[in-house]
Design an enzyme around this catalytic site. Sequence first.
Site, short mmCIF file in Angstrom:
data_model
loop_
_atom_site.label_atom_id
_atom_site.label_comp_id
_atom_site.label_asym_id
_atom_site.label_seq_id
_atom_site.Cartn_x
_atom_site.Cartn_y
_atom_site.Cartn_z
N ASP A 106 0.78 -1.25 0.08
CA ASP A 106 -0.03 0.06 0.01
C ASP A 106 1.08 1.24 0.11
O ASP A 106 2.19 1.12 0.49
CB ASP A 106 -1.02 0.07 1.14
N LYS A 107 0.16 2.29 -0.30
CA LYS A 107 1.11 3.63 -0.41
C LYS A 107 1.79 3.93 0.94
O LYS A 107 2.92 4.28 0.85
CB LYS A 107 -0.11 4.77 -0.75
#
Length: 241
Positions: A106-107
């Site tokens: 994920d970011k």
Amino acid sequence: MSLNRLDKIIALNCNVSRKEARELVKSGKVKVNGNIVLRSEELVDSSADSINVNGFEFASKNHIVIMMNKPDGVITATKDDNKKTVIDLIPDNLMRRSLFPCGRLDKNTEGLLIITDDGELCHRIVSPSHHVYKTYIATLTRPLDSKAIASLENGVVLSDGTQCLPARINYYKDDYGYCCKIKIREGKYHQVKRMFLAVGNHVDKLKRTAIGALKLDESLKPGECREMTRDEIELLFGEDG
Ligand code: URA
């Protein structure tokens, strides 16, 4: 020149285990430069020698495999019009047109990310059937009780009804707060965060520290990367520590 054991080269290039590679060699199905070789320990230069397995000749594919310490705030994608991607962080000397991230972080997740142009290798890493465990350190909002641990270890059910495979859990408290080392061999969307949500907790911070027996090289600062060695690639498929 890069000499490696024959069984190791076959395992890496033919999508088989080291044991299966040794059996192929033992049964006389492997030729090096046209000659049958029966010893798996034989040292071969996969970039120069021709290797034929079961009638199929493979040349060294000269793929590149990169280890990145993914930083917070960068997306795991090859290209994006607005946001910085992990491919944007690759220095010119390692850049290839066909590079892609192997699996997804994920970011806001940090840590070990493999980037390669080798589709077969990537499949072996991400496919749950290959049993490659990914290790994460999750910093949690709340303590994790024994019921939650048992539930994660037995295979938790996510809020949408998705059944997860059993996870390996090591919960501890340190200066950073409530921490949990969690090892999983699947890569469902937001999986670790959703697993903790399913047991009434919340992940404040997430870092991937290992894939298989390969640990993140902590000398890489967030955003840095380097090419992996053959031995390190092999560790991806080793028993996690
Ligand atoms: N699980 C998550 O929730 N996020 C990641 O980035 C990786 C695994």
